[in-house]
Design a protein around this motif. Structure first.
Motif, mmCIF file in Angstrom:
data_model
loop_
_atom_site.group_PDB
_atom_site.id
_atom_site.type_symbol
_atom_site.label_atom_id
_atom_site.label_comp_id
_atom_site.label_asym_id
_atom_site.label_seq_id
_atom_site.Cartn_x
_atom_site.Cartn_y
_atom_site.Cartn_z
ATOM 1 N N THR A 53 -14.550 -38.156 -43.478
ATOM 2 C CA THR A 53 -13.594 -37.621 -42.518
ATOM 3 C C THR A 53 -14.252 -37.545 -41.144
ATOM 4 O OG1 THR A 53 -14.285 -35.347 -42.934
ATOM 5 C CG2 THR A 53 -12.490 -36.225 -44.316
ATOM 6 N N ASP A 54 -13.442 -37.326 -40.119
ATOM 7 C CA ASP A 54 -13.974 -37.209 -38.762
ATOM 8 C C ASP A 54 -14.907 -36.006 -38.639
ATOM 9 O OD1 ASP A 54 -12.678 -39.462 -37.880
ATOM 10 O OD2 ASP A 54 -10.916 -38.352 -37.164
ATOM 11 N N ASP A 55 -14.579 -34.917 -39.332
ATOM 12 C CA ASP A 55 -15.428 -33.726 -39.303
ATOM 13 C C ASP A 55 -16.807 -34.022 -39.893
ATOM 14 O OD1 ASP A 55 -15.930 -30.932 -38.856
ATOM 15 O OD2 ASP A 55 -15.740 -30.660 -41.041
ATOM 16 N N THR A 56 -16.841 -34.754 -40.991
ATOM 17 C CA THR A 56 -18.110 -35.114 -41.617
ATOM 18 C C THR A 56 -18.936 -36.002 -40.706
ATOM 19 O OG1 THR A 56 -17.068 -34.970 -43.793
ATOM 20 C CG2 THR A 56 -19.153 -36.166 -43.655
ATOM 21 N N LEU A 57 -18.287 -36.958 -40.061
ATOM 22 C CA LEU A 57 -18.999 -37.828 -39.133
ATOM 23 C C LEU A 57 -19.601 -37.049 -37.971
ATOM 24 C CD1 LEU A 57 -16.690 -40.962 -38.967
ATOM 25 C CD2 LEU A 57 -18.926 -40.779 -40.027
ATOM 26 N N GLN A 58 -18.862 -36.079 -37.443
ATOM 27 C CA GLN A 58 -19.381 -35.270 -36.342
ATOM 28 C C GLN A 58 -20.596 -34.465 -36.775
ATOM 29 O OE1 GLN A 58 -18.577 -35.434 -33.152
ATOM 30 N NE2 GLN A 58 -17.221 -37.093 -33.769
ATOM 31 N N ARG A 59 -20.566 -33.919 -37.976
ATOM 32 C CA ARG A 59 -21.714 -33.160 -38.489
ATOM 33 C C ARG A 59 -22.940 -34.053 -38.659
ATOM 34 N NH1 ARG A 59 -19.958 -28.234 -42.031
ATOM 35 N NH2 ARG A 59 -17.893 -27.862 -41.183
ATOM 36 N N ILE A 60 -22.732 -35.264 -39.157
ATOM 37 C CA ILE A 60 -23.835 -36.211 -39.321
ATOM 38 C C ILE A 60 -24.431 -36.571 -37.973
ATOM 39 C CG2 ILE A 60 -24.403 -38.578 -40.009
ATOM 40 C CD1 ILE A 60 -22.337 -38.230 -42.281
ATOM 41 N N LEU A 61 -23.585 -36.821 -36.988
ATOM 42 C CA LEU A 61 -24.067 -37.174 -35.656
ATOM 43 C C LEU A 61 -24.820 -36.023 -34.996
ATOM 44 C CD1 LEU A 61 -21.033 -39.226 -34.329
ATOM 45 C CD2 LEU A 61 -23.278 -40.086 -35.006
ATOM 46 N N LYS A 62 -24.364 -34.787 -35.193
ATOM 47 C CA LYS A 62 -25.080 -33.629 -34.647
ATOM 48 C C LYS A 62 -26.463 -33.503 -35.279
ATOM 49 C CE LYS A 62 -21.115 -30.795 -33.420
ATOM 50 N NZ LYS A 62 -20.354 -29.576 -33.718
ATOM 51 N N PHE A 63 -26.531 -33.697 -36.591
ATOM 52 C CA PHE A 63 -27.813 -33.624 -37.277
ATOM 53 C C PHE A 63 -28.740 -34.730 -36.782
ATOM 54 C CE2 PHE A 63 -30.557 -35.183 -40.697
ATOM 55 C CZ PHE A 63 -31.311 -34.049 -40.926
ATOM 56 N N ALA A 64 -28.227 -35.948 -36.668
ATOM 57 C CA ALA A 64 -29.047 -37.072 -36.231
ATOM 58 C C ALA A 64 -29.563 -36.877 -34.809
ATOM 59 C CB ALA A 64 -28.249 -38.369 -36.327
ATOM 60 N N ALA A 65 -28.805 -36.184 -33.978
ATOM 61 C CA ALA A 65 -29.222 -35.962 -32.599
ATOM 62 C C ALA A 65 -30.379 -34.976 -32.507
ATOM 63 C CB ALA A 65 -28.046 -35.450 -31.779
ATOM 64 N N THR A 66 -30.532 -34.107 -33.500
ATOM 65 C CA THR A 66 -31.581 -33.088 -33.439
ATOM 66 C C THR A 66 -32.765 -33.374 -34.361
ATOM 67 O OG1 THR A 66 -30.519 -31.743 -35.147
ATOM 68 C CG2 THR A 66 -29.920 -31.296 -32.864
ATOM 69 N N TYR A 67 -32.681 -34.352 -35.204
ATOM 70 C CA TYR A 67 -33.719 -34.625 -36.200
ATOM 71 C C TYR A 67 -34.632 -35.750 -35.722
ATOM 72 C CZ TYR A 67 -35.797 -35.829 -40.715
ATOM 73 O OH TYR A 67 -36.664 -36.096 -41.733
ATOM 74 N N ARG A 68 -35.924 -35.514 -35.742
ATOM 75 C CA ARG A 68 -36.908 -36.525 -35.364
ATOM 76 C C ARG A 68 -38.039 -36.544 -36.387
ATOM 77 N NH1 ARG A 68 -33.312 -37.530 -32.628
ATOM 78 N NH2 ARG A 68 -33.131 -37.630 -30.401
ATOM 79 N N VAL A 69 -38.624 -37.708 -36.573
ATOM 80 C CA VAL A 69 -39.801 -37.872 -37.431
ATOM 81 C C VAL A 69 -40.857 -38.591 -36.621
ATOM 82 C CG1 VAL A 69 -40.712 -38.924 -39.519
ATOM 83 C CG2 VAL A 69 -38.425 -37.972 -39.535
ATOM 84 N N GLN A 70 -42.074 -38.027 -36.604
ATOM 85 C CA GLN A 70 -43.177 -38.611 -35.848
ATOM 86 C C GLN A 70 -44.294 -38.983 -36.806
ATOM 87 O OE1 GLN A 70 -43.242 -39.052 -32.432
ATOM 88 N NE2 GLN A 70 -45.118 -40.176 -32.782
ATOM 89 N N SER A 71 -44.783 -40.190 -36.702
ATOM 90 C CA SER A 71 -45.902 -40.624 -37.520
ATOM 91 C C SER A 71 -47.198 -40.114 -36.893
ATOM 92 C CB SER A 71 -45.925 -42.146 -37.596
ATOM 93 O OG SER A 71 -47.067 -42.586 -38.268
ATOM 94 N N ILE A 72 -48.037 -39.459 -37.710
ATOM 95 C CA ILE A 72 -49.303 -38.938 -37.185
ATOM 96 C C ILE A 72 -50.508 -39.639 -37.802
ATOM 97 C CG2 ILE A 72 -48.381 -36.690 -36.588
ATOM 98 C CD1 ILE A 72 -49.604 -35.624 -39.177
ATOM 99 N N GLY A 73 -50.284 -40.494 -38.750
ATOM 100 C CA GLY A 73 -51.367 -41.231 -39.398
ATOM 101 C C GLY A 73 -50.782 -42.129 -40.457
ATOM 102 N N LYS A 74 -51.672 -42.768 -41.186
ATOM 103 C CA LYS A 74 -51.204 -43.662 -42.240
ATOM 104 C C LYS A 74 -50.534 -42.847 -43.342
ATOM 105 C CE LYS A 74 -52.685 -47.408 -45.200
ATOM 106 N NZ LYS A 74 -53.804 -48.222 -45.663
ATOM 107 N N ASN A 75 -49.258 -43.105 -43.582
ATOM 108 C CA ASN A 75 -48.456 -42.411 -44.591
ATOM 109 C C ASN A 75 -48.360 -40.912 -44.349
ATOM 110 O OD1 ASN A 75 -47.952 -44.828 -45.944
ATOM 111 N ND2 ASN A 75 -49.797 -44.607 -47.189
#
Length: 59
Positions: free
Chosen positions: A29-51
């Motif tokens: 649904t549109d509501d679910t898509l908006q929630r996914i987009l909000k989460f994706a906008a605030t979530y980051r992953v940074q690599s600090i070393g091998k694995n």
């Protein structure tokens, strides 16, 4: 070289119809898509070393 194919069975055609109907039912649904987009906008992953990774929530 010859290409040999077999015609589709009636059950194959019915299964294909069912799969196409199931894919339509799984649309978010549109509501679910908006929630996914909000989460994706605030979530980051940074690599600090091998694995090795650090997850960050930017709220």
């Amino acid at each position: 070289m010859q290409k040999i194919t077999t015609p589709l069975n009636k059950t194959d055609l019915e299964l294909k119809k069912q799969l196409s109907l199931n894919s339509l039912e799984m649309q978010p649904t549109d509501d679910t898509l908006q929630r996914i987009l909000k989460f994706a906008a605030t979530y980051r992953v940074q690599s600090i070393g091998k694995n090795q990774f650090v997850e960050m929530f930017l709220n």
